[in-house]
Design a protein around this motif. Structure first.
Motif, PDB file in Angstrom:
ATOM      1  N   ALA A 205      79.426  22.371  26.771  1.00 40.67           N
ATOM      2  CA  ALA A 205      79.530  23.817  26.583  1.00 40.67           C
ATOM      3  C   ALA A 205      80.386  24.104  25.352  1.00 40.67           C
ATOM      4  CB  ALA A 205      80.157  24.457  27.819  1.00 40.67           C
ATOM      5  N   LYS A 206      80.462  25.360  24.971  1.00 36.73           N
ATOM      6  CA  LYS A 206      81.244  25.741  23.796  1.00 36.73           C
ATOM      7  C   LYS A 206      82.718  25.405  23.951  1.00 36.73           C
ATOM      8  CE  LYS A 206      78.276  29.361  21.928  1.00 36.73           C
ATOM      9  NZ  LYS A 206      78.169  30.796  21.550  1.00 36.73           N
ATOM     10  N   ASP A 207      83.171  25.364  25.227  1.00 34.30           N
ATOM     11  CA  ASP A 207      84.576  25.019  25.449  1.00 34.30           C
ATOM     12  C   ASP A 207      84.786  23.505  25.532  1.00 34.30           C
ATOM     13  OD1 ASP A 207      83.464  24.348  27.867  1.00 34.30           O
ATOM     14  OD2 ASP A 207      84.640  25.752  29.071  1.00 34.30           O
ATOM     15  N   SER A 216      76.030  26.545  33.823  1.00 39.20           N
ATOM     16  CA  SER A 216      75.189  27.516  33.108  1.00 39.20           C
ATOM     17  C   SER A 216      73.705  27.273  33.333  1.00 39.20           C
ATOM     18  CB  SER A 216      75.495  27.472  31.610  1.00 39.20           C
ATOM     19  OG  SER A 216      75.089  26.228  31.046  1.00 39.20           O
ATOM     20  N   ARG A 376      66.763  39.053  30.474  1.00 43.71           N
ATOM     21  CA  ARG A 376      67.870  39.784  31.090  1.00 43.71           C
ATOM     22  C   ARG A 376      67.438  40.460  32.380  1.00 43.71           C
ATOM     23  NH1 ARG A 376      69.320  42.563  25.347  1.00 43.71           N
ATOM     24  NH2 ARG A 376      70.127  40.710  24.306  1.00 43.71           N
ATOM     25  N   GLN A 436      77.979  35.821  35.607  1.00 39.55           N
ATOM     26  CA  GLN A 436      78.706  35.392  34.407  1.00 39.55           C
ATOM     27  C   GLN A 436      78.120  36.048  33.160  1.00 39.55           C
ATOM     28  OE1 GLN A 436      81.602  33.428  34.749  1.00 39.55           O
ATOM     29  NE2 GLN A 436      81.017  34.149  36.791  1.00 39.55           N
ATOM     30  N   ALA A 438      76.542  36.847  29.567  1.00 38.95           N
ATOM     31  CA  ALA A 438      75.610  36.146  28.678  1.00 38.95           C
ATOM     32  C   ALA A 438      76.155  36.171  27.259  1.00 38.95           C
ATOM     33  CB  ALA A 438      74.238  36.823  28.735  1.00 38.95           C
ATOM     34  N   GLU A 439      75.505  35.419  26.396  1.00 46.46           N
ATOM     35  CA  GLU A 439      75.898  35.463  24.991  1.00 46.46           C
ATOM     36  C   GLU A 439      75.380  36.749  24.371  1.00 46.46           C
ATOM     37  OE1 GLU A 439      74.714  32.018  22.867  1.00 46.46           O
ATOM     38  OE2 GLU A 439      75.786  30.618  24.168  1.00 46.46           O
ATOM     39  N   GLY A 440      76.180  37.342  23.514  1.00 47.50           N
ATOM     40  CA  GLY A 440      75.769  38.578  22.859  1.00 47.50           C
ATOM     41  C   GLY A 440      76.959  39.238  22.191  1.00 47.50           C
ATOM     42  N   GLU A 441      76.653  40.104  21.257  1.00 51.43           N
ATOM     43  CA  GLU A 441      77.729  40.750  20.507  1.00 51.43           C
ATOM     44  C   GLU A 441      78.255  41.993  21.205  1.00 51.43           C
ATOM     45  OE1 GLU A 441      76.388  41.485  16.571  1.00 51.43           O
ATOM     46  OE2 GLU A 441      76.054  39.362  16.091  1.00 51.43           O
ATOM     47  N   ASP A 445      74.970  43.646  25.994  1.00 48.86           N
ATOM     48  CA  ASP A 445      74.297  42.350  25.905  1.00 48.86           C
ATOM     49  C   ASP A 445      74.970  41.312  26.796  1.00 48.86           C
ATOM     50  OD1 ASP A 445      72.347  43.170  24.162  1.00 48.86           O
ATOM     51  OD2 ASP A 445      73.462  42.606  22.359  1.00 48.86           O
ATOM     52  N   ARG A 446      76.281  41.312  26.813  1.00 45.84           N
ATOM     53  CA  ARG A 446      77.021  40.304  27.576  1.00 45.84           C
ATOM     54  C   ARG A 446      76.979  40.570  29.072  1.00 45.84           C
ATOM     55  NH1 ARG A 446      80.674  36.980  25.634  1.00 45.84           N
ATOM     56  NH2 ARG A 446      82.216  37.426  27.256  1.00 45.84           N
TER      57      ARG A 446
END
Length: 493
Positions: A205-207, A216, A376, A436, A438-441, A445-446
């Protein structure tokens, strides 16, 4: 005697003589739940995403979720056996807790089903476009989805026997397209060792944490294992429902898990270029694997079988939604309830069925203007269904703690309260995973899933408190203990 028991169970037919015909046996009921669960749809739709997020070990989510949902199915089985009533979650929640509680549970479930039907229709339209070789533009996908929804509505309205026939056809198409194909790939085209299901292939993951990456990928399993409740949605059309519905629910989950694991193992182990699938360099891996293994003609045959299976899934979803709307309307809970609570000469709630088709059509039009929103709204559908499921599980646990002992023809006896607690714990974990960000700006979106859920719950509560639909019916509520005692007395006599 059987019809008398039905009337005692629900006591809310709006029109004298509005009765279903009991024409669905165990295998047809199981096939209905299995095709609604549709392993093929979940595998094809989310295989690439899950493997990209967590690598081959993503397959373990199938077994994890299957075990959790099996606990939920055991709880549902006892409730359905005591209350074999058309509509499933709504009458169950009403009898286990109360009319207001049932209203909001069914409202959430209703919209989750609407969105689920839309999602499956949109996914199926890509198969149809691939078969007939036309562009997958937003306009083409919308028109194809609408046509598929209308065709399935006509089949549904032709009668319960045709619904059962198509469900059986869809069942065998699922078997061929997931189990038979998976076994074929494993025997004749295996190029990876079985140990690959323990190899993350460097995914993080990103972390930098693999546990986060694995979590995920849970959507593949969570998206697959609902639908078994459809076995109870048509309870008044099932022969000997108190015994057969719980068995059909359990069979749907067990066979769904077996077929999904075989299918995913087939795709994973037959791919010579698995590392590029995991890395996301092959964006649509299943057609690539099939063309490599089956050739162009074989891949085309698979697409046809897959379309039939997915259409059967839409058919089962429409049937479940229409019965829920009918059950809601039978208690005068919705605008136009008198119209939607009528049953046709084919023993189908035709008007409720038309609404069950129209609402997804409207969302298909919305997806046309928001083509990136499909994933979504799919996630919203899953969390909505999980919440409505857990409202029934919680209501059942509440009754058990007050002394309820399920008195249907099918029970799990002294294991009931432990299974109920574990089912609730599992469901809460599933809801947490689905919620949880989501990815988004942007914020929307999140948090699209929770924003959509808040809108549905908020609108339902506003409608409920302004119009007070829950007060329009004299159907029984919160009577689990009393009804169980009555059934026990009848059995003893």
């Amino acid at each position: 005697m059987e019809q008398t028991t039905d009337k005692e169970n629900h006591q809310h037919q709006p029109v004298k003589g509005e009765q279903f015909n009991r024409s669905i046996g165990l295998m047809s009921n199981f096939a209905l739940g299995f095709t609604y669960l549709s392993p093929l749809t979940a595998v094809y739709s989310l295989f690439a995403l899950a493997v990209t997020l967590a690598g081959p070990p993503a397959i373990w989510w199938i077994l994890i979720v299957a075990c959790g949902q099996l606990l939920v199915a055991l709880v549902f089985g006892e409730v359905a056996s005591q209350y074999p009533i058309t509509g499933g979650l709504y009458p169950w929640a009403r009898r286990l807790w109360g009319k207001k509680y049932a209203w909001i549970a069914a409202w959430i479930y209703l919209w989750a089903l609407v969105v689920t039907i839309t999602s499956i229709a949109e996914y199926t339209s890509t198969f149809v476009a691939s078969l007939f070789h036309y562009a997958t533009s937003a306009g083409n996908m919308m028109l194809t989805s609408i046509v598929l929804l209308l065709i399935m509505m006509v089949v549904n309205m032709s009668g319960t026997k045709n619904l059962a026939r198509v469900a059986r056809i869809g069942f065998w198409c699922e078997i061929v397209s997931v189990i038979a194909l998976g076994i074929y790939l494993l025997i004749f085209h295996r190029s990876q060792p079985f140990s690959v299901v323990f190899d993350s292939m460097g995914v993080l993951a990103k972390d930098g944490n693999y546990t986060t990456a694995f979590m995920s990928a849970s959507l593949m399993g969570l998206f697959m294992f609902f639908g078994f409740e459809a076995c109870g949605n048509v309870a008044e059309e099932v022969k000997n429902p108190g015994k057969k519905i719980p068995v059909a629910m359990i069979l749907s989950i067990v066979f769904g898990a077996i077929s999904a694991v075989i299918s995913i193992m087939g795709y994973l182990l037959s791919s010579p270029d698995l590392i590029n699938i995991v890395n996301g360099k092959i964006s649509d891996p299943i057609p690539a694997i099939l063309n490599e293994a089956l050739g162009e003609t074989g891949a085309t045959v698979f697409i046809v079988v897959a379309i039939i299976a997915m259409l059967s899934c839409i058919l089962s979803l429409q049937a479940a939604l229409s019965r829920l709307i009918f059950s809601f309307s039978r208690d005068n809970m919705l605008p136009g309830s008198q119209w939607m609570s009528k049953i046709s000469k084919h023993s189908v709630p035709d008007n409720a069925m038309m609404v069950s088709c129209l609402l997804p059509v409207i969302i298909c039009v919305w997806v046309y203007f928001q083509p990136d929103s499909l994933a979504r709204i799919t996630a919203f559908a899953v969390i909505g269904i999980y919440i409505s499921f857990q409202m029934v599980v919680l209501a059942a646990l509440r009754q058990r703690l007050k002394g309820w002992k399920p008195a249907g023809e099918w029970t799990i006896g002294s294991w009931g309260i432990l299974v109920n607690v574990l089912a609730l714990a599992y469901g809460l974990c599933g809801i947490w995973l689905l919620a949880q960000p989501a990815e988004g700006e942007s914020f929307v979106d999140r948090w699209t899933v929770l924003v959509g859920l808040a809108i549905v719950i908020g609108s339902g509560l506003i409608y409920m408190f302004i119009t007070k639909p829950f007060g329009r019916s004299n159907a029984p509520e919160n009577d689990a203990i009393e009804h169980a005692r009555k059934l026990t007395a009848q059995q003893n006599n």
